[in-house]
Each structure stands twice: as C-alpha cells, then as structure tokens.
Design a protein around this motif. Structure first.
Motif, PDB file in Angstrom:
ATOM      1  N   GLU A 238      -3.480   0.933   5.781  1.00 41.01           N
ATOM      2  CA  GLU A 238      -2.687  -0.311   5.862  1.00 41.01           C
ATOM      3  C   GLU A 238      -1.221   0.021   5.382  1.00 41.01           C
ATOM      4  OE1 GLU A 238      -5.409  -3.160   2.906  1.00 41.01           O
ATOM      5  OE2 GLU A 238      -3.221  -3.556   2.845  1.00 41.01           O
ATOM      6  N   GLY A 239      -1.141   1.350   4.829  1.00 40.05           N
ATOM      7  CA  GLY A 239       0.216   1.603   4.292  1.00 40.05           C
ATOM      8  C   GLY A 239       1.029   1.756   5.719  1.00 40.05           C
ATOM      9  N   PRO A 240       2.451   1.884   5.519  1.00 42.56           N
ATOM     10  CA  PRO A 240       3.328   2.111   6.701  1.00 42.56           C
ATOM     11  C   PRO A 240       3.117   3.321   7.265  1.00 42.56           C
ATOM     12  CG  PRO A 240       4.395   1.353   4.734  1.00 42.56           C
ATOM     13  CD  PRO A 240       3.193   1.834   4.114  1.00 42.56           C
ATOM     14  N   ARG A 241       3.443   3.508   8.553  1.00 43.03           N
ATOM     15  CA  ARG A 241       3.123   4.666   9.379  1.00 43.03           C
ATOM     16  C   ARG A 241       3.716   5.942   9.043  1.00 43.03           C
ATOM     17  NH1 ARG A 241       2.409   3.128  15.332  1.00 43.03           N
ATOM     18  NH2 ARG A 241       0.878   1.892  14.153  1.00 43.03           N
ATOM     19  N   THR A 242       5.055   5.918   9.036  1.00 43.30           N
ATOM     20  CA  THR A 242       5.737   6.998   8.774  1.00 43.30           C
ATOM     21  C   THR A 242       5.681   7.767   7.415  1.00 43.30           C
ATOM     22  OG1 THR A 242       7.466   6.121  10.187  1.00 43.30           O
ATOM     23  CG2 THR A 242       8.389   7.943   8.953  1.00 43.30           C
ATOM     24  N   CYS A 243       5.451   9.174   7.702  1.00 45.09           N
ATOM     25  CA  CYS A 243       4.892   9.871   6.472  1.00 45.09           C
ATOM     26  C   CYS A 243       3.865   9.315   5.780  1.00 45.09           C
ATOM     27  CB  CYS A 243       6.062  10.037   5.525  1.00 45.09           C
ATOM     28  SG  CYS A 243       7.325  11.211   6.462  1.00 45.09           S
ATOM     29  N   GLY A 244       2.927   8.446   6.339  1.00 42.08           N
ATOM     30  CA  GLY A 244       1.859   7.731   5.572  1.00 42.08           C
ATOM     31  C   GLY A 244       0.601   8.982   5.585  1.00 42.08           C
TER      32      GLY A 244
ATOM     33  N   SER B 251       0.850  -1.048   0.169  1.00 40.62           N
ATOM     34  CA  SER B 251       0.049   0.038   0.045  1.00 40.62           C
ATOM     35  C   SER B 251       0.953   1.264   0.024  1.00 40.62           C
ATOM     36  CB  SER B 251      -1.001   0.050   1.401  1.00 40.62           C
ATOM     37  OG  SER B 251      -1.588  -1.166   1.304  1.00 40.62           O
ATOM     38  N   ARG B 252       1.003   1.662  -1.159  1.00 45.09           N
ATOM     39  CA  ARG B 252       1.955   2.860  -1.298  1.00 45.09           C
ATOM     40  C   ARG B 252       1.329   4.136  -1.763  1.00 45.09           C
ATOM     41  NH1 ARG B 252       4.371   0.081   1.490  1.00 45.09           N
ATOM     42  NH2 ARG B 252       6.433  -0.972   1.326  1.00 45.09           N
ATOM     43  N   GLU B 253       0.035   4.250  -1.372  1.00 46.48           N
ATOM     44  CA  GLU B 253      -0.503   5.340  -1.861  1.00 46.48           C
ATOM     45  C   GLU B 253      -0.007   6.760  -1.374  1.00 46.48           C
ATOM     46  OE1 GLU B 253      -1.731   3.263  -0.096  1.00 46.48           O
ATOM     47  OE2 GLU B 253      -2.532   3.862   1.797  1.00 46.48           O
ATOM     48  N   ALA B 254       0.628   6.909  -0.300  1.00 39.26           N
ATOM     49  CA  ALA B 254       1.437   7.926   0.303  1.00 39.26           C
ATOM     50  C   ALA B 254       2.335   8.365  -0.679  1.00 39.26           C
ATOM     51  CB  ALA B 254       1.983   7.823   1.356  1.00 39.26           C
ATOM     52  N   ILE B 255       2.999   7.599  -1.581  1.00 40.69           N
ATOM     53  CA  ILE B 255       4.116   7.949  -2.321  1.00 40.69           C
ATOM     54  C   ILE B 255       3.439   8.971  -3.669  1.00 40.69           C
ATOM     55  CG2 ILE B 255       5.757   7.323  -4.337  1.00 40.69           C
ATOM     56  CD1 ILE B 255       6.275   4.676  -2.940  1.00 40.69           C
ATOM     57  N   TYR B 256       2.150   8.514  -4.010  1.00 38.23           N
ATOM     58  CA  TYR B 256       1.601   9.578  -4.942  1.00 38.23           C
ATOM     59  C   TYR B 256       0.731  10.871  -4.294  1.00 38.23           C
ATOM     60  CZ  TYR B 256       2.313   5.645  -7.773  1.00 38.23           C
ATOM     61  OH  TYR B 256       2.987   4.527  -8.451  1.00 38.23           O
ATOM     62  N   ALA B 257       0.485  10.486  -3.138  1.00 34.37           N
ATOM     63  CA  ALA B 257       0.003  11.660  -2.464  1.00 34.37           C
ATOM     64  C   ALA B 257       1.024  12.678  -2.389  1.00 34.37           C
ATOM     65  CB  ALA B 257      -0.582  11.037  -1.052  1.00 34.37           C
ATOM     66  N   HIS B 258       2.120  12.323  -2.072  1.00 33.64           N
ATOM     67  CA  HIS B 258       3.433  13.137  -2.023  1.00 33.64           C
ATOM     68  C   HIS B 258       3.769  13.694  -3.113  1.00 33.64           C
ATOM     69  CE1 HIS B 258       6.335  14.366   0.835  1.00 33.64           C
ATOM     70  NE2 HIS B 258       7.408  14.301   0.055  1.00 33.64           N
ATOM     71  N   THR B 259       3.273  13.412  -4.330  1.00 41.09           N
ATOM     72  CA  THR B 259       3.633  13.964  -5.752  1.00 41.09           C
ATOM     73  C   THR B 259       2.669  15.087  -6.237  1.00 41.09           C
ATOM     74  OG1 THR B 259       4.317  11.600  -6.210  1.00 41.09           O
ATOM     75  CG2 THR B 259       4.090  13.036  -7.931  1.00 41.09           C
ATOM     76  N   PRO B 260       2.847  16.172  -5.961  1.00 46.58           N
ATOM     77  CA  PRO B 260       1.961  17.071  -6.476  1.00 46.58           C
ATOM     78  C   PRO B 260       1.733  17.211  -7.934  1.00 46.58           C
ATOM     79  CG  PRO B 260       4.038  18.164  -5.302  1.00 46.58           C
ATOM     80  CD  PRO B 260       4.333  16.801  -5.382  1.00 46.58           C
ATOM     81  N   GLY B 261       0.369  17.357  -8.340  1.00 43.09           N
ATOM     82  CA  GLY B 261      -0.091  17.284  -9.508  1.00 43.09           C
ATOM     83  C   GLY B 261      -0.942  16.048  -9.897  1.00 43.09           C
ATOM     84  N   LEU B 262      -0.724  15.210  -8.946  1.00 42.89           N
ATOM     85  CA  LEU B 262      -1.607  13.794  -9.095  1.00 42.89           C
ATOM     86  C   LEU B 262      -2.909  13.865  -8.202  1.00 42.89           C
ATOM     87  CD1 LEU B 262       1.306  10.945  -8.887  1.00 42.89           C
ATOM     88  CD2 LEU B 262       0.241  12.315 -10.976  1.00 42.89           C
ATOM     89  N   LYS B 263      -3.970  13.291  -8.626  1.00 50.24           N
ATOM     90  CA  LYS B 263      -4.820  12.919  -7.767  1.00 50.24           C
ATOM     91  C   LYS B 263      -5.045  11.419  -7.409  1.00 50.24           C
ATOM     92  CE  LYS B 263      -7.785  16.595  -9.538  1.00 50.24           C
ATOM     93  NZ  LYS B 263      -9.089  16.821 -10.062  1.00 50.24           N
TER      94      LYS B 263
END
Lengths: 391, 440, 326
Positions: free
Chosen positions: C263-269, C132-144
């Motif tokens: 589900e994704g990891p906690r740190t910076c999630g 579960s790595r949605e946070a990577i995309y959430a951290h990417t300005p310009g994506l929804k």
C-alpha cells in the motif's frame, strides 16, 4: 458571572548561598563535610582543566569538535552531588564534571569527542545515559526512567539536564508534563547559559525565568545562582529528597553564562559582545568556591596547588591512555560499525560488513586504484556522454 | 625524529585557514600547548597550541598565507617520544591501522554473480535479452551479439540461444536446470536456415502463397533434420512383434501403476527391450566421430522418447534406462511427456541421449522410416499395433496383436543384418514378457 | 483453539504477554479505560490496573520517549500510537534513540520496546488516518519492522516483538482488524522475526506482499490458477526488517517472474528494496522485469477515492498477467 484571578502556586524563588566574593550565607549553607567540599572542588577543577586541555587537543587535530563545559561545572557538580550511586544521571552535553564524578573515566570521554562510540558506553555499575546531542530529547528518557521506578516501586530518582534553548523544544514540554502527570521522581536541571549557539535567551522565551514554567506543570520550580555550587546543591538536595518520597518532579534553573564558544567550531564574536563574557568570567564558580573553601579553612593555597599538580598529572595520563586507545586496532576496526546493531546481527548486515571487508582487502592488495582501468573507463564514459561542441 | 605538524580541520568541514600570526621561529624552544599560530577559518579565529614540547626546526608558513588542511605548518626538531608526537601523523596512521584491522577479518567473497570476465567491446546498444536468457547464453557459451533475436523488438529469446548453440559445431553445451519455455506470437526476422541455402522459384507466379515463419522449435527441428540427412547415410529395416500376451498383461496392470504416477504404456516395455538389444548390439548405442574416424561406444543407456507437442517434436531423454524398473520408467516417462507437452521440460533432460524410440502408435500408421536423431547411430519406430489373423502352430489361424517395428541406422557404423537381428531381439522380448522381466 | 479476528488476536497477545511477564507495560492514548479506539487493549486496564496500563497525555514523542526510558530501566513497554498518521511526532525518538542506543553504547544500553500502530487505508477513515509509512522505519537502521496479515500470525508476531531484545515497530493493518476470523491456538505461539512465509506454492510467478495487501494478492493468485492455469507462488513478508531475502530469492529463482504488492507509496518503498535484492542476487533468473503494484506517490486520497489508490485484485492480476506475458 464573576471574572476573578485564579490563584496559582507561583512562588518561584531565587537561591544564592555564596555571593560574588565567595562569602557564604550561614543560614542557607548546606551541611557538607570538609571531605565532600574538597571532592566537589576536585571534580569541578578536573573538569575545568580537562576542558582547557581538550581545546588544545582539538586545535591540534587530536580530537574532534566538542562543546566546552567551562562555566557549567557548578550546576553539574552541585546537582549530581545530591544523588546516590543507585540513582540515575541523564546528561545533555555539558555535564562533563558530573559524568567524571559519576565514574566516567576521563579517557572514555576524550574517546567520545575523539570520534569513538566506545566513549558513549557507560562504565559498568554507572547508572548514567551517555551524552545526548539532540537537545531536550533526553528529558523524555529521564521521565520514562522515573515512571519505571514508580511502576517497579523503587525509591530512586533521576537527574537530567537541558539548556535554555532546549526549553523551546516540544520534548521539554512533553518530558515535564509526563513526569508531572505521573509524579515521576525526576529533577530537571536547566543549564541556563543564556545562549543557544548565537540566539540569546530573549529569543527563546518572553517570560522572566525558565523556572516559572514549573507553575504550568504544577510542580515546584526554583532559580539558583548557577555559579554557586552550594546553591545548586541545596536546591537539588531538597528536590531529590522530595522526589524520593513520592513528591514528584522539580524544575531547577541554574543561571550561568557560556563564556566559551558554543563548540570549538563556533566563533561568538559574530553575535555577541565579548565584554559581556569577560564580566561573567569574574563571577566564575571556581573562584568563588576557592574563596569559600579558604575562608572555611578546608583548603589553603598550598593544598590547592598540590591538587592542581595532581590533576595536571591525571589529565596527562588520561590523554596518554586515550591516544593509546585511539590507536587500538579493535577500536579502529572499521568493521566494528556493524557491531551492536541488534542482539543478533541480521544476514543483510553481515553481508554489508563482508562487502566493506572485501573492499578494504582489495584496496590493501592494490586491486582497487582510481585512475587505472576503472578510472579510464569512467573517463571514457564521461567523454562519450559530454555534449559535442559544434563550431 | 623530526615531527611535522599539519593544519588540522579546526571546525566541522573546514578546508583552509589564513595565517594571522606566527608566534615562534626556527630555533625556539616550545612547551606543549604553547600557542604557536593564530589562524582564521571560515568559522572562527583560533589559536593553535603546540602539540609537542621541543625546538622548532622550521616554520613553513607565513602571515597572510592561506593554507589548506593537511599542509605542513611547522617542523619540530628531534624530540623525546612525547605523547603528542603521534598527532602529527594521526590521520594516516589510524587509516592504515584501520585497514589492517579490517583486512584481518575473514574476507567472505561478495557474490558478484558473474564470471569476472569483462564483456567484449560492443558496438552500439546492448543486445536486448532477459537476464534469464543471458544466463543461458553464458552457460551455453553463446555470444549474444551473434544471435539474432526472434522476440519482441528483436529481443533474443532462450530458444534463439539454444538453436544457436546447437547450430554451431563445438558450441559448449553444458547441462542446466533452467526451465524451458516456448514463445508464441512473436515477430519473425527472416534468416537463412543453412550456410548455403538453395534458391526457390517464385511460386506466386502460379498462384497465391503464404509464407509461414519457421519459428523457434520448428526451426530447430529443421536444422537438426538437415544435419541428420546430410551427415548420416541412413538405412532402414522392418519387423513385427506379436504382443498379444504383453497386451493382456499390460491392460490387466495398467491401473495398478496409475497410483504410482505412471502409465503402463507399450513404450515403457519397448524401452526395456531396446536396452537389452543395445547391450547385444552396442554399435547402435554409439556415434561416429567424423573428425577422428572413430566409433564412440557409449557404456550408458539414455533413451530419448519422441514426444509430439503443439509446437513440434521434442525428444526428452530417460537416463540409465538399464538401471530402472518398469514402474519407475512408467512414472518417469509419464512425467517427462507431460512436462514436455507443457513446455516446462528442463534443458538438461533434452540432452545426452544415446538412442531414440518414437512411437506413432497412438496416432496410426502401418509403418514408418524414422530419421536418426543426430548424432546418435539409430532410432527405433513403433507404428500402431492392430489385431490381425496370424498363422500359428499347427497351421491354426489366430487373432493376434501385431506391432510393426522399424529401425533406421547409420550404415557407416552398422549393417542391415545387424539391424534385422537387433529388431528381432526387441520383438522377441516383447513377445515373451517373462523374458523381458527376467532379463530386464 | 478459538476462532477470532485480528483485533481480538492482538488483544489476546497483549493479555498473555502481560500475564506472563510483569515487565510488560502498555502505554498510549486511550489505552486504559477506553480500551483503545479500536478496542485492542480491551480488558487490560481492568485486569492489570493503572500501573501497567497507562493512559498517557496526548503526546506521541512523550509516549515513545518515556517508553525508551522504561525499556532502559528494565521494563518491556508496548507503546501504542493511536494511528500511524501521528507517529511522525515520535519518529525522532525512534531514529535518534531507540534505534541507536545499543550501537552507540556498544551494547551496554538496549531498548527492548514495541511501538504498535494501526496503519493503512481501506476503512473510510479521517484524513491523516490511513497512511502506510513502514518504509520510513525500514530505512532507520536499528529498528525491526513487522506487519502481520492474519489473526494467528498477528498474535504470534506480537509475542515475538515483545520478547525481542531490540526495538520493534509493529504495524497493524487496520483494514484487517475485523475483516475475517481465523483459528488461533490456545498454546503460546511466536513467529521468528525476519522470516517470510510462502502462503501458496507455485511455479510460474512470485507474488510478494504483506499486511492488508496480502488478501487481494492471494485472490489474484487464485484467479490466475482458475482462469489462466498459472501457478503463482505467494509470499507473505511478515518482517519488513530484517527482510527474508532467502525466501524471496529462492522463489524468484524458481519462477523467474515477480510482482511486489504494497500500500505504501512506490518511490523508495519496501518494493524498491525487494527488487534491489532480486537484482543483486537473482538477476540472471529473471524472465521479465519485476513489477510493483503499490500506492502512488501521492498522499493516500480521502476515502471518496482511496480505493483507486490501494492495490486491489484487478491491479495485481493485470500486473501479473503482463509479467507472465512479457
């Protein structure tokens, strides 16, 4: 069971139309009108002179770091000249000449290297993508554009560029492979200038040419003299014709040499012998093309001089317009960084924009000054946190 | 205008450069883009071309010198307004233009959530309290560092803040909609209840004792009652109301109101009757201002209703009773009592009372002497109504429902006769429900 | 109105979108004849053919990179990455290009595309198939970034994603694909991207979750109701970016207590961002620290132990009770 060679369509050719003295091979000479030839020369010269001017602008702090395009004009112009306006042009970052030819105003490109996103905005009616800095990644966009043309049934083609270093990237492989599998009308042009910053061609690949990689993708590949604008044009025109008629992609490798540093922040003396570079300067595409044009009677010395003056004036005017734009309030507005993130700006971004706006307002009103109360508070905290020295 | 040329960042993040060559001197005429310096940075040796055409006024650097980016290297004498002239002041000019442009945008205030005040200097650690408690303290004007916490590890609880606010005269109590939670099972820190606590003998000399902390609400009640007792010279008066007719009506319609969310209790009618009486005897709807020697008559009728909870007695307030009908009052009272018992009553619904009614009827008792709810002037108590033989017209003895009533009041404001008349007025209303409805 | 599971509902949305808009094309590995390894593209190839349902070479960067080109050319590509565990290959195409074209060309070039990928654990999958790595995309300005939790909202959200003028990451909680059925209306539905849903009203504590974690969160809320007489409010985030701060803040300002579940990891999630926003705008309403029930900062364990990694009802219940008792 037999063990026998597999026959591959490995007919990789080398094409040269003008020799090193600008002498043309009549049989291979492409059919171009005097006007077309003059136009080609004009954009090559404009790019060359503007590139030289940009180096000075950079040294004077008026624009930022930029990759020079000197020595890459023939590949850029020779190939782009085979396109129609409705076709697509997907540059890397040394296609300065081709972008000017496609309709990008000089000051727009100055603006780009001057640090403004506005310089990456293709003019209306120009089917170009902007400069692409992450190498080879643009090849997939070109493949996708080509696939979309097939899906829609449009008889257009895409021309895209990459360097010898880029040919080591995964996206190079994926781009060529996708285009090949889907027979997308894409012409992949390699600006093989023999260096990826400091790393020479021999460290990028063990094979003889970039062009021969076409064999692995089952597409035509050709190496051309990259300082010979006519050879580049001839090879591209053929590839464009094929692509437009459903024949799929082609890989064209133009062999040239980066006689300049990689960018204005680079010093090639650290990694190569400058004698090598000087040797290549004598093979310069503009010298050869001038000789050809003179011999053909298309352009004499006087006409060339007049063109030089005209271009000099054009660049001066463009620099003036660029510097006016670089002082334009709207373009300089820091809050514009929040524009164009999404079709509708989400609240979280509006708030960040307000936060910056508020900060700048306070700063302007003199409310935020380091060293006053904020600063002394920080100092106090720092003092309290520092370990006490025992004697 | 003289033009200064400063060393630009020649690479990416270059901070300084060594001067290898100076190709011009003062008095020289230079063309734009003519090489003027040769410098070496961490990254490369580069030539610097002149940004302008003109004459050199002064060269500020010499060969071998290491100069920082931004250092003035050369000054050109007055030159015609050349294109390149802007370059010399490029960095600063663009920054100021940028800031101006940004400042033109409507500056929406960023929500900082605070009142902008810098907290007073504290010694040592910050007082432990949840943010919600801090907000309450801010709203009540309570300095948390002055409050001793009764929560875990000395945490200041909302109750501590409220008790502190109400215990401090002049504490700025502002209404709020914060939920009102009660604590339980938390450690106790002994602290005096009043400014001059009286000393107790050592009871343990006579037998085993247990010391039970006066916690949160209990403590608050203790403080309030002490205040009431010490500040209000209180007198009580008694009466009885024959509510036979009212009871038959009430029982008949009890269920019909249920669907509107209210229970038709005796207290609901008492509230209406009390307001009628208060209008007749406004001194019972007042407070005495000791500091100015004035009676503060209140032209609104907010009647508190004492609710017994498992944490102690709480008095939520029904506002503007005079403007509300029976059904509305019934619904509000039901809701208020439930929320109070659940510990979910909002703070502002505990404030602003002008008179209090306490009904011990459901529990029992033949009568009572209620305590005035400081700083109000009076309180009315209701004991349990019972069926009693009553001598009626023509000396007939009938079985009637009789409700014992009591009033305690501030004798500084009113006298016994008025109190008796007040009670009679209330009783009369309860005895004649029609009048109650007509006048109410 | 028909009852269906999430896999079918997503399939329905793709089918409907392709029928409605001929610019919509589907591309990815095994999306054509095989109809997707999870059968999400069932029936599409048969109906719309090779031109619009494209089996690509096995190359994630290629899939997303060419989808970007198609989107620029005017198509509405829906790129499927077979498992989110492989979408790192294409991350740079999203970060460097899909997310940036609009901004760097000042609105001239846009990339209206969708990247779909099944994500998350709980199906005893192979290694690299449960992240579960949605946070990577959430951290990417310009994506929804959107993540559905039920068949009905999956279908509505996918329509919104396909119609959106910007690149949307559509993560599919594969543990929910066939977990339960729901009535999905016949008429077309969309869900505004950027809007969370309060799926259960309550007044004592706010439980915030999305995707596959929503179900154990709801179960925990029901147990709190039954066993503790505690009324938990449950928020289904649905959109990770843009995040619906208002719904979160409104609820937390009311309850004063919150637990975030993912589900994704906690740190910076994603939970970190939610808590940061509560901190910024609802601090003074807090009665207790906001807790996180999330995956731990380790790779999701292979399936013998994955259930200990994933948030479950008991973990949520425990965190909620501790928050209530703080």
């Amino acid at each position: 069971m037999p063990r026998k060679p597999i026959k591959l369509p490995a007919n990789i050719e080398y094409l040269s139309v003008l020799d090193e003295n600008g002498k043309v091979d009549r049989e291979l000479e492409p059919k171009l009108s005097a006007d077309d030839l003059k136009k080609m020369y004009r954009y090559m010269l404009l790019a060359r002179r503007a590139d030289e001017r940009m180096l000075n602008l950079q040294r004077q702090g008026r624009i930022g770091t930029f990759p020079q395009s000197t020595g890459h004009e023939a590949i850029s112009i020779g190939s782009v000249f085979a396109l129609q306006k409705s076709d697509w042009h997907v540059p890397a970052y040394r296609e300065f000449a081709g972008m000017l030819y496609r309709g990008w105003p000089l000051e727009t490109l100055f603006l780009y290297w001057g640090g403004f996103e506005e310089g990456a905005r293709p003019p209306e009616e120009v089917n170009d993508l902007p400069y692409c800095v992450p190498v080879a990644s643009q090849l997939l966009h070109a493949a996708g554009l080509g696939m979309a043309m097939n899906i829609k049934g449009d008889k257009k083609v895409v021309l895209t560029y990459f360097g010898d270093g880029s040919s080591s990237e995964g996206d190079f492989h994926e781009g060529l492979n996708f285009a090949s599998v889907f027979q997308a009308p894409v012409i992949f042009v390699c600006q093989n200038n023999q260096y990826a910053i400091s790393v020479p061609l021999s460290r990028q690949m063990k094979c003889e040419t970039v062009a021969q990689r076409a064999v692995a993708y089952g597409i035509p590949g050709i190496r051309v003299d990259g300082n010979d604008v006519l050879a580049v044009y001839a090879a591209t025109a053929e590839a464009v014709e094929r692509a437009r008629n459903g024949g799929g992609p082609t890989l064209i490798e133009g062999l040239t040499y980066r006689t300049t540093p990689h960018t204005t922040a680079d010093d090639p003396k650290r990694y190569r012998n400058e004698e090598e570079a000087k040797e290549w300067v004598t093979k310069d595409s503009l010298i050869r093309f001038t000789q050809y044009l003179a011999a053909k009677g298309v352009m004499d010395e006087k006409a060339k001089q007049a063109l030089e003056e005209e271009i000099d004036h054009e660049i001066k005017e463009s620099v003036r317009r660029f510097e006016a734009l670089a002082q334009n309030e709207e373009l300089l507005n820091p809050l514009s960084m929040f524009d164009y993130m999404y079709a509708d700006t989400p609240k979280v971004l509006e708030r960040q924009r307000d936060e910056l706006s508020d900060h700048l307002r306070k700063k302007k009103e003199g409310q935020t000054k380091a060293g006053e109360h904020g600063g002394s508070a920080r100092k106090a905290v720092a003092a309290a946190d520092s370990p006490k020295k025992s004697k | 205008m003289a033009i200064e040329f400063k060393l630009p960042d020649l690479g990416e993040g270059i901070h300084e450069a060594e001067i290898l060559g100076v190709k011009v001197k003062a008095g020289d005429t230079v063309k734009e883009d003519q090489p003027i310096f040769e410098v070496e940075t961490d990254k490369a040796v580069v030539e610097i071309p002149s940004p302008v055409a003109g004459s050199v006024e002064k060269v500020h650097v010499k060969v071998g010198e290491v100069v920082k980016v931004g250092t003035v290297m050369i000054t050109f004498a007055a030159v015609p307004a050349a294109v390149g002239a802007k370059a010399s002041t490029e960095a600063r000019a663009s920054a100021s233009v940028q800031e101006q442009a940004a400042a033109k945008q409507p500056a929406a205030p960023v929500n900082t959530g605070g009142n902008g005040k810098v907290p007073a200097s504290r010694s040592g650690r910050v007082v432990p309290a949840t943010p919600a408690t801090r907000r309450l303290a801010r709203e009540l004007g309570v300095d948390l560092s002055q409050v001793s916490g009764s929560g875990p590890a000395g945490r200041v609880l909302k109750e501590d803040v409220r008790a502190f606010a109400e215990g401090v005269p002049g504490g700025q109590v502002k209404p709020t909609a914060a939920p009102y939670h009660e604590p339980s099972g938390e450690p106790f820190i002994a602290q005096p209840l009043t400014a001059q606590p009286s000393e107790l003998p050592d009871f343990s000399k006579y037998g085993p004792v247990e010391r039970v902390p006066l916690r949160s609400l209990r403590r608050k009640i203790a403080i309030n009652m002490t205040q009431s007792w010490t500040h209000i010279p209180r007198v009580s008066s008694f009466d009885e109301a024959d509510i036979t007719l009212l009871e038959s009506l009430r029982q008949k319609h009890e269920t019909s109101l249920l669907k509107h969310g209210g229970k038709l209790t005796l207290t609901v009618f008492a509230l209406k009757a009390v307001v009628q009486a208060l209008k007749q005897f406004p001194q019972f709807n007042s407070s005495l201002d000791e500091s100015t020697g004035e009676i503060v008559l209140k032209h609104f009728y907010n009647v508190g209703v004492a609710v017994a909870t498992n944490r102690g007695l709480i008095v939520p307030v029904i506002r503007n009773v005079d403007q509300k009908g029976i059904a509305e009052l019934a619904a509000e009272l039901t809701d208020l009592a439930q929320k109070t018992r659940d510990g979910k009553i909002e703070l502002d619904r505990l404030q602003g009372g002008t008179f209090t009614v306490t009904n011990l009827g459901p529990i029992g008792g033949t009568g009572m002497v209620p305590m005035v709810n400081y700083p109000e002037a009076a309180i009315m108590g209701m004991a349990r109504s019972t069926q009693r033989p009553v001598v009626r017209q023509n000396n007939n003895i009938e079985i009637r429902w009789i409700l014992p009533l009591a009033i305690s009041f501030d004798h500084r404001i009113a006298d016994g006769a008025e109190a008796a008349m007040f009670l009679r007025h209330v009783a009369g209303m309860l005895e004649d429900p029609l009048q109650l409805l007509v006048e109410g | 109105m028909a009852e269906m599971n999430m896999a079918k509902a997503i399939n329905k949305a793709l089918f409907e979108a392709m029928e409605r808009d001929e610019r919509v094309v589907v591309l990815g590995e095994d999306v054509g004849k095989d109809e997707g390894v999870f059968r999400i593209t069932e029936g599409l190839h048969a109906k719309f053919g090779d031109r619009r349902v494209i089996d690509t070479p096995l190359a994630e960067s290629g899939i997303v990179g060419t989808a970007i080109g198609m989107a620029i050319y005017g198509l509405r590509p829906v790129a499927e990455i077979q498992f989110s565990g492989f979408d790192y290959y294409n991350y740079h195409q999203l970060e460097s290009h899909a997310a940036r074209f609009r901004n760097r060309t000042r609105g001239r070039i846009t990339v209206p595309m969708v990247m779909r990928a099944p994500y998350g654990g709980g199906i005893r999958a192979l290694e690299h198939h449960s992240e579960s790595r949605e946070a990577i995309y959430a951290h990417t300005p310009g994506l929804k970034v959107v993540i559905p939790s039920s068949p009905r909202n999956a279908r509505a959200l996918l329509h919104s994603a396909i119609q959106d003028p910007d690149p949307v990451i559509y993560y599919e909680p594969k543990a929910v694909y066939r977990a339960f059925k729901e009535e999905v209306p016949d008429q077309l539905e969309t869900l505004p991207i950027g809007q969370a849903q309060v799926v259960k009203k309550g007044s004592d504590i706010t439980l915030i979750s999305y995707g596959a974690s929503l179900r154990p969160t709801l179960e925990a809320a029901e147990l709190l109701e039954e066993e503790d007489n505690c009324h938990a409010e449950v928020i289904d985030l649905l959109s990770i970016v843009p995040m619906d701060s208002e719904t979160i803040l409104e609820s937390v300002s009311k309850t004063g207590r919150a637990v975030v579940v993912h589900e994704g990891p906690r740190t910076c999630g994603v939970g970190s961002e939610i808590i940061a926003r509560i901190n910024e705008d609802a601090l003074l309403y807090l009665e207790a620290p906001v807790r996180r029930v999330t995956g731990y900062d380790v790779p999701i364990p292979y399936f013998s132990k994955e259930r200990f990694f994933l948030p479950d009802t008991d973990k949520i219940l425990e965190a909620a009770r501790e928050t209530l008792a703080f």
